[in-house]
Design a protein around this motif. Structure first.
Motif: not given
Length: 339
Positions: A68-69, A107-111, A128-129
């Motif tokens: 979730e967000m 944040g979860a996507t990068l993690a 992230i750019a």
């Protein structure tokens, strides 16, 4: 080209994400896997697919959990190992997909990307750019929130990674600016000053400091900052566009002359809105990860998702990661020689 789409991310549910996947498959020769709750995705897909003509290039991959967000990114990927974003990056790790696109928790996507794919060789911290519209041509700003506390090496590598991404958009020798409080050398905090020295001694096309007012001038191709500053810059920009459009609408309804003027200038207003619309820029790339990922805005519509998918495919085709690894290795050798 095979893109894994986190079909459970975003603010509007799977419908817009599926529509975006169908648009992308219609526009380009690629396959999209929708990752998420199989029953839910099938029900939405049946409504949309018959009209598209590209249903055979859209697949559904089941996952039982959703990040979730509101979830803490690190906790979420640790506890929700069968979440749509983790399953999507698992596909890339196994070679079943070339890239991941998500409109979910950034944040979860990068993690998840770092946990499943690791970092590129030599990269200290992935980031992230984001692409910003300017009066000339778009500029790449990095980092926009992944790393709020940085060291000079991190900002130096952001410049390398963002430059490689800029080159994938046909910029031959990206001009790099360092975001700070004044154009003069020596302006800024210790982080900026030390980063300035590293960039100045490198072979990158570093042109010096840029101020906040210079972001939209288009005189540079890449702007480097830490994630704390970059995220504030991003959110102020989003808020400014929304406020400007609302103030404009408020003024237009005040008089008949304004209404007539708006009617005559409607094509120009439409073109302006498109120029500043985030959905036109294909999402924010994850750079420094040993794979390809793109984070789209949580409010993304079908057009934004389509452009995010096409942007991810371009990153793979242009071999952005290879460029990053090669440049980091070259710069490391050059600095060692100087020392």
């Amino acid at each position: 080209m095979h893109i894994a789409l986190d079909a459970m991310g975003g603010d509007h549910g799977p419908e817009g994400l599926i529509a975006g996947a169908l648009l992308a498959a219609k526009e380009a020769d690629l396959t999209v896997s929708l990752v998420g709750d199989e029953k839910l995705l099938h029900s939405h897909f049946k409504k949309a697919a018959p009209e598209s003509g590209v249903g055979s290039r859209i697949h559904i991959v089941h996952s039982s959990q959703v990040v979730e967000m509101s979830d803490n990114p690190v906790d979420a990927i640790r506890k929700k190992k069968d979440s749509s974003i983790m399953v999507a990056f698992d596909m890339v790790r196994r070679g079943d997909a070339d890239a991941v696109v998500s409109a979910g928790n950034s944040g979860a996507t990068l993690a998840a990307a770092v946990r499943r794919l690791g970092r590129l060789k030599g990269v200290a911290r992935p980031g992230i750019a984001s692409i910003f519209p300017t009066v000339k041509k778009p500029v790449v700003l990095m980092d926009i929130g992944a790393n709020v506390d940085c060291r000079p090496l991190h900002l130096f590598q952001f410049a390398i990674m963002a430059s490689a991404y800029s080159r994938s958009h046909e910029v031959v020798k990206p001009r790099i600016g360092l975001l700070t409080i004044g154009e003069e050398t020596g302006k800024g905090n210790s982080l900026v000053k030390e980063t300035y020295a590293m960039l100045e001694q490198s072979s990158l096309n570093f042109i010096g400091n840029v101020e906040g007012r210079d972001v939209y001038k288009g005189d540079v191709d890449v702007i480097v900052c830490d994630g704390f500053v970059g995220n504030i810059c991003l959110k102020i920009s989003e808020g400014l566009v929304e406020a400007a459009m609302k103030m404009l609408r408020d003024e237009i309804v005040k008089s008949l002359a304004a209404k007539i003027g708006f009617f005559l200038a409607k094509p120009a207003f439409r073109a302006f809105k498109k120029r500043v619309d985030y959905s036109e820029y294909g999402g924010a790339p994850l750079l420094g990860v040993n794979g390809t990922g793109v984070v789209c805005h949580g409010k993304s519509d079908a057009t934004a998702i389509k452009n995010g998918i096409l942007g991810a495919a371009t990153m793979v085709q242009k071999k952005v990661n290879s460029e990053i690894v090669k440049t980091i290795a070259t710069e490391s050798v050059e600095r060692q020689v100087e020392v």
